[in-house]
Design a protein around this motif. Sequence first.
Motif, short mmCIF file in Angstrom:
data_model
loop_
_atom_site.label_atom_id
_atom_site.label_comp_id
_atom_site.label_asym_id
_atom_site.label_seq_id
_atom_site.Cartn_x
_atom_site.Cartn_y
_atom_site.Cartn_z
N LEU A 1 0.82 -1.21 0.00
CA LEU A 1 0.00 0.00 0.00
C LEU A 1 0.86 1.26 0.00
N ALA B 1 0.79 4.04 -2.96
CA ALA B 1 0.47 5.44 -2.69
C ALA B 1 1.60 6.36 -3.12
N ALA C 1 1.47 9.25 -5.97
CA ALA C 1 1.76 10.63 -5.55
C ALA C 1 2.89 11.24 -6.36
#
Length: 593
Positions: free
Chosen positions: A425, A429, A433
């Motif tokens: 995860l 992410a 980003a």
Amino acid sequence: MAESGWLRHALRMGVVEWRRSVRATRADSSKLVIYALSALFGLLFLVGSAAAIVFLLDDASGLRVTDGIRGNLSLLWLFLGFMVGQRAVSLYDRVGAEALVLTTVSTRTTAVGLLVAETLRAVTVVAVPTLVLTGAFVYATGAVAAVVAVPVAVGLFLASAVAVGAALGWTAALLVARVPFVARNKTALGTVLVLVFFGAYMAFQLAPTGLPLDIGMLGLLPPGWVVDLFVVGSPVDGSLARVAAVLVGGPLAVAGLTAVAVRVATAYWYTDAVDPTDDGDGAGTTDGATPERAGAGRDALASAIAPVSVPAVAARPTRRVAQLSLLRTRRNPARLSFLLAPLAIVGSMLLSLLGAGSGALAPGSVPAVLPLAVAWLAGATFSLNPLGDEGPVLPGTLLSTVGGHRFVRGLSLPGALVGVPLAVLGTAAAAVATGYGPVDGTGLVVLALVLSIAALGLAPGVGTRYPRFDAVSAGRSKEVIPPALSAVAVYSLVVGLTGGVAALSLLAPALTRGLVAALVGDLPALVLSLLASQGLPTAEAAATVAGFGDPVRALDIGLVRGVGYAGPLVLVALLGYRGYRNAARRFDTFRVD
């Protein structure tokens, strides 16, 4: 009230404590190896820095001290203060022979003595680099004032960091001693604090990669102003106002922070520790659970690690091993410092290099490094020294009916439940980003998944191959059995090389191709050429070896990307499975002498 001549007594106590730590280091072979390796890399850095100062500052006119430079120094000060705080709360939260010392001299003398000892330890580390770099700076710029200014600035820098770090560390120890909630959850709170600090630390280091941070913001902090004192009397333009502030405010700040540290230490040393199971009404339980929770079917072992729990995803013996591993870590969190500190230092250095670069990895260094770091932790935190972690109960564990496979799975279960999801995860992410495309982002997520799962089997395999049973001192009356240096080195090498090659091949295949070509052709040819210059008959061999890199440079980029990415992942997966099988077999066949 402090006794007359307390400062002299504190200085003497500090020198004695420093000498004791030096003798203890000499007697610890593992520490000597670590320091020797650190000194080797430090020597290379020192030689390069001194050469850069001599040649690049030959004409320093027009150069000026910027907020970015001050900010980097402030960041270093914050890091040093944090590390001192960790040492204060875990290594010297209590003074040796406490009953004798505290009834012989005042607490002010004792606390200041400990601060003096820690400052001397820091000075021992930076003394040689400071002298060498100061000499290079004076030689390059002719700033004779630096002979005095630099040692004064370094002394104020170290003394203030030690004072603030000790004050914060003893404050944390006081909270653990007085507040039941903090005492019950000290490991979880400490872990969160470490992650938050190092997350912010690395975020500032990665400011050049596009994160909404500016290292110049930290240039407003006074610790960074010592750089202006460094350049006094040189052609480099600094701020005289900041120099005056450092010379006047520095000693006052050290004195004030020391006074705060003394008051906190006094409160801590003369307080009675609270019962961690006390919920405020005087009722507590001996197993760490409230009566309601104990009566709800939760056994003593599960209650001891609450609020953390191990879900019923495996057989009961496997869950028991996992619970015992979590309980061992909770009761002795100092063992994690042997893993987190090197990872944080190496990781921050790597991120700084990647973030400062202009290559393909610079904009996305976080998702490139994150899978390696989290996967490394997933395996190392609980299962890098399976046999040694059992301590004196190892014979009973070996004679139990748990079996090798269940034992290894139990050690790996906490990492599987936390480390693998966090790696996947977190990488996903970070990739989103930082603007990675679907292909690169998916590749990084798969890398995180495979590497973290493989690390769960690789760590116990390496740990049982290189076990460590002897404890090291981690503080007053505290002992920790860290993993063996050989286990850490082998495990880190496998995880780092396989994960690093896969990530580099995925994100920068052209760079990977060039590096491989240089390793198989240019580098050996350079060595052979140097030998030929010394009269050895290696000139023809050098010319031949130099051509070995040409076929590599001719490889298709797509082939380099596919093979360079998939090959290391398949290899580390096989090594992880082999490590799991070997660890289980060694557990079943291990005999205590």
